[in-house]
Motif scaffolding. Structure first.
Motif, PDB file in Angstrom:
ATOM      1  N   SER A   1       0.840  -1.216   0.000  1.00 39.52           N
ATOM      2  CA  SER A   1       0.000   0.000   0.000  1.00 39.52           C
ATOM      3  C   SER A   1       0.872   1.263   0.000  1.00 39.52           C
ATOM      4  CB  SER A   1      -0.883   0.017   1.247  1.00 39.52           C
ATOM      5  OG  SER A   1      -1.681  -1.143   1.305  1.00 39.52           O
ATOM      6  N   VAL A   2       0.248   2.385  -0.364  1.00 37.80           N
ATOM      7  CA  VAL A   2       0.983   3.650  -0.489  1.00 37.80           C
ATOM      8  C   VAL A   2       0.520   4.623   0.597  1.00 37.80           C
ATOM      9  CG1 VAL A   2       1.442   5.627  -1.999  1.00 37.80           C
ATOM     10  CG2 VAL A   2       1.209   3.328  -2.983  1.00 37.80           C
ATOM     11  N   ALA A   3       1.478   5.215   1.325  1.00 40.31           N
ATOM     12  CA  ALA A   3       1.196   6.278   2.296  1.00 40.31           C
ATOM     13  C   ALA A   3       1.404   7.613   1.596  1.00 40.31           C
ATOM     14  CB  ALA A   3       2.141   6.168   3.485  1.00 40.31           C
ATOM     15  N   VAL A   4       0.374   8.472   1.620  1.00 46.17           N
ATOM     16  CA  VAL A   4       0.427   9.731   0.874  1.00 46.17           C
ATOM     17  C   VAL A   4       0.669  10.904   1.834  1.00 46.17           C
ATOM     18  CG1 VAL A   4      -0.758  11.213  -0.765  1.00 46.17           C
ATOM     19  CG2 VAL A   4      -1.162   8.743  -0.823  1.00 46.17           C
ATOM     20  N   PHE A   5       1.754  11.586   1.612  1.00 45.76           N
ATOM     21  CA  PHE A   5       2.218  12.709   2.435  1.00 45.76           C
ATOM     22  C   PHE A   5       1.608  14.003   1.893  1.00 45.76           C
ATOM     23  CE2 PHE A   5       6.505  15.063   3.518  1.00 45.76           C
ATOM     24  CZ  PHE A   5       5.872  15.775   4.519  1.00 45.76           C
ATOM     25  N   CYS A   6       0.842  14.702   2.755  1.00 51.14           N
ATOM     26  CA  CYS A   6       0.148  15.931   2.346  1.00 51.14           C
ATOM     27  C   CYS A   6       0.590  17.072   3.265  1.00 51.14           C
ATOM     28  CB  CYS A   6      -1.365  15.733   2.438  1.00 51.14           C
ATOM     29  SG  CYS A   6      -1.970  14.264   1.577  1.00 51.14           S
ATOM     30  N   PRO A   7       1.793  17.609   3.070  1.00 50.32           N
ATOM     31  CA  PRO A   7       2.375  18.500   4.080  1.00 50.32           C
ATOM     32  C   PRO A   7       1.622  19.801   4.317  1.00 50.32           C
ATOM     33  CG  PRO A   7       3.769  18.394   2.113  1.00 50.32           C
ATOM     34  CD  PRO A   7       2.732  17.324   1.973  1.00 50.32           C
ATOM     35  N   THR A   8       1.115  20.477   3.278  1.00 52.03           N
ATOM     36  CA  THR A   8       0.459  21.770   3.567  1.00 52.03           C
ATOM     37  C   THR A   8      -0.813  21.539   4.371  1.00 52.03           C
ATOM     38  OG1 THR A   8      -0.982  22.048   1.604  1.00 52.03           O
ATOM     39  CG2 THR A   8       1.324  22.705   1.358  1.00 52.03           C
ATOM     40  N   SER A   9      -1.479  20.423   4.105  1.00 53.79           N
ATOM     41  CA  SER A   9      -2.694  20.095   4.852  1.00 53.79           C
ATOM     42  C   SER A   9      -2.355  19.718   6.293  1.00 53.79           C
ATOM     43  CB  SER A   9      -3.400  18.936   4.147  1.00 53.79           C
ATOM     44  OG  SER A   9      -4.485  18.475   4.902  1.00 53.79           O
ATOM     45  N   ASN A  10      -1.353  18.895   6.461  1.00 58.40           N
ATOM     46  CA  ASN A  10      -0.976  18.424   7.805  1.00 58.40           C
ATOM     47  C   ASN A  10      -0.575  19.597   8.701  1.00 58.40           C
ATOM     48  OD1 ASN A  10       0.708  15.435   6.506  1.00 58.40           O
ATOM     49  ND2 ASN A  10      -1.457  15.894   6.741  1.00 58.40           N
ATOM     50  N   LEU A  11       0.081  20.603   8.112  1.00 59.19           N
ATOM     51  CA  LEU A  11       0.477  21.779   8.886  1.00 59.19           C
ATOM     52  C   LEU A  11      -0.726  22.693   9.120  1.00 59.19           C
ATOM     53  CD1 LEU A  11       3.867  22.521   7.099  1.00 59.19           C
ATOM     54  CD2 LEU A  11       3.565  21.618   9.409  1.00 59.19           C
ATOM     55  N   PHE A  12      -1.528  22.931   8.076  1.00 63.13           N
ATOM     56  CA  PHE A  12      -2.634  23.884   8.170  1.00 63.13           C
ATOM     57  C   PHE A  12      -3.709  23.405   9.153  1.00 63.13           C
ATOM     58  CE2 PHE A  12      -6.677  25.736   6.649  1.00 63.13           C
ATOM     59  CZ  PHE A  12      -6.363  27.068   6.815  1.00 63.13           C
ATOM     60  N   ILE A  13      -4.059  22.102   9.057  1.00 63.81           N
ATOM     61  CA  ILE A  13      -5.105  21.587   9.963  1.00 63.81           C
ATOM     62  C   ILE A  13      -4.482  21.140  11.286  1.00 63.81           C
ATOM     63  CG2 ILE A  13      -7.143  20.077  10.093  1.00 63.81           C
ATOM     64  CD1 ILE A  13      -7.300  19.858   7.222  1.00 63.81           C
TER      65      ILE A  13
END
Ligand SMILES: [Zn+2]
Length: 441
Positions: A292-304
């Motif tokens: 499986s693939v883990a998807v890194f969403c940095p602007t979202s992780n920081l913003f929320i």
């Protein structure tokens, strides 16, 4: 000579990755033509890539060369997680995940029951992706199948390839936004039959996340994957600690959050899990084992305020998890994969590691293509791949231009400036299938 008649020719500094870089300075991971020429066949695929001197004689009479001079020409960027119905939720103030869904997103997504609203926003969405140099995206629709019809129709008309799906959500959301296990299955199946493999479009079975799907619905999602080999699956996993606690309460028999999806057959090499921030060792081992693939969403992780993606833990030698990079608009705050990579760099700095420019640009092109199992189609400048391209201007803004004065022909340093200072302004042009689909004014 190319087998297809050449219908377009693009000249510039051609740059493409052949593998992931081992670290900074590993320039052997790319092919680079300082004065290069890319020829496109009538089928929209790359016919030949080489130096201007070597290939200039193959430009047929009547085909004008698009000369981008000193600008970089790369494979178009790939965004592996973005929400189509959240273009007017982006930049919403003051909440974390569960409140953010309640207060903003679950209100906004109701508008997508209206096909006219969905069609208008599909046009905006594709415009914005292309303005940012993104030529392929993996997209969540709303719960309404008509939102996905509108999106695929717009993408196909422009020659862009999307992977998208209707959100499945049968509880813990407003009545206007819920389906049922049966209707979610039926509507998803009809969309797969209508769109999967239609032109460049592909389907992703899309249960939003464990909180908004009953066991019966997750079971139906697993059935759709078994019945339609080759479709993708996308969902959210381990984004926020309150979310994780709620999943524990809703699925007391599951070993952990990942196991909720695992027991319904939702793990595997075509499965994309957004966020994956607070995983245990056992969960990472299971994601690794299943491909499986883990998807890194940095602007979202920081913003929320969700947390810091732990790339080191996920990449650990004995059981590495495949990873991808994504914007997650509208929790994410930018459509730009360059801005996204810049925020990824900062998240990894807080984890005491770096993200070399080569790794960042590999990730948003060939790396994401590999994560989607589509490296034979997109993500590199090689004959046979779609001629989806982004043209980058390293002098796009006064700040970039001023900084570039100190770069004495060092390609890697220039690329790092693109990654840290670049955004939609540095995207000079975007091509889909060799045709200009965005030209910066
Ligand atoms: Zn998301």
């Amino acid at each position: 000579m190319p087998s297809q008649p050449v219908t377009a020719a693009i000249r510039g500094r051609l740059l493409s990755f052949t593998r992931a870089p081992a670290g900074p300075g590993d320039l052997d991971c790319l092919t680079y033509h300082e004065d290069g020429l890319l020829l496109v066949g009538a089928d929209g695929r790359i016919a030949a890539v080489g130096s201007w001197e070597e290939l200039r004689g193959q430009v047929p009479e009547g085909v004008t060369v698009d000369d981008h001079g000193g600008r970089l020409v790369l494979p178009g960027f790939i965004d592996t997680h973005i929400h189509f119905p959240q273009t007017q939720v982006i930049g919403s103030y003051g909440t974390q995940l569960l409140d953010w869904l309640e207060k903003y997103t679950f209100i906004e997504e109701q508008k997508y029951a209206d096909p006219a609203h969905a069609a208008a926003n599909a046009a905006f969405f594709l415009d914005e992706l292309l303005r940012n140099g993104t030529t392929t995206a993996v997209v969540y629709g709303s719960v309404h199948p008509q939102s996905v019809d509108a999106l695929f129709a717009e993408a196909e008309a422009r020659g862009a390839g999307l992977i998208a799906g209707k959100v499945m959500m049968d509880r813990h959301a407003p009545a206007a936004l819920t389906d049922t296990a049966e209707s979610g299955y039926r509507d998803s199946k009809a969309l797969i039959e209508r769109w999967h493999g239609q032109g460049r479009q592909r389907y992703a079975v899309t249960p939003r996340f464990a909180i908004t799907s009953t066991a019966a619905q997750l079971e139906a999602a697993g059935a759709l994957l078994r019945e339609h080999p080759g479709v993708h699956m996308q969902t959210h996993l381990s984004e926020n600690t309150d979310e994780i606690a709620e999943v524990r309460r809703l699925f007391p028999a599951a070993r952990d959050y990942t196991d909720v999806y695992d027991r319904f057959g939702l793990l595997g090499p075509t499965s994309l899990f957004g966020h994956c921030i607070h995983l245990s060792e056992a969960e990472m081992a299971r994601l690794s084992e299943s491909g499986s693939v883990a998807v890194f969403c940095p602007t979202s992780n920081l913003f929320i305020g969700s947390g810091l993606f732990d790339l080191d833990a996920l990449s650990a030698g004995r059981r590495p998890v495949r990873t991808a990079l994504a914007t997650d608009v509208g929790g994410g705050t930018s459509y730009s994969m360059l801005r996204t990579a810049a925020e990824a760099y900062k998240v990894l700095q807080l984890r005491r590691r770096n993200l070399p420019a080569l790794a960042a640009l590999h990730w948003m092109t060939r790396g994401n293509a590999e994560a989607l199992g589509m490296a034979g189609e997109i993500g590199s400048l090689e004959p046979g791949r779609w001629a989806d391209l982004v043209v980058l201007d390293s002098h796009a803004t006064p700040a970039m231009n001023h900084r570039m004065e100190t770069v004495d022909g060092d390609l890697e340093e220039e690329l790092f400036i693109q990654v840290t200072l670049g955004d939609d302004r540095s995207v000079a042009a975007t091509y889909l299938r060799g045709r200009s689909s965005h030209l910066r004014q």
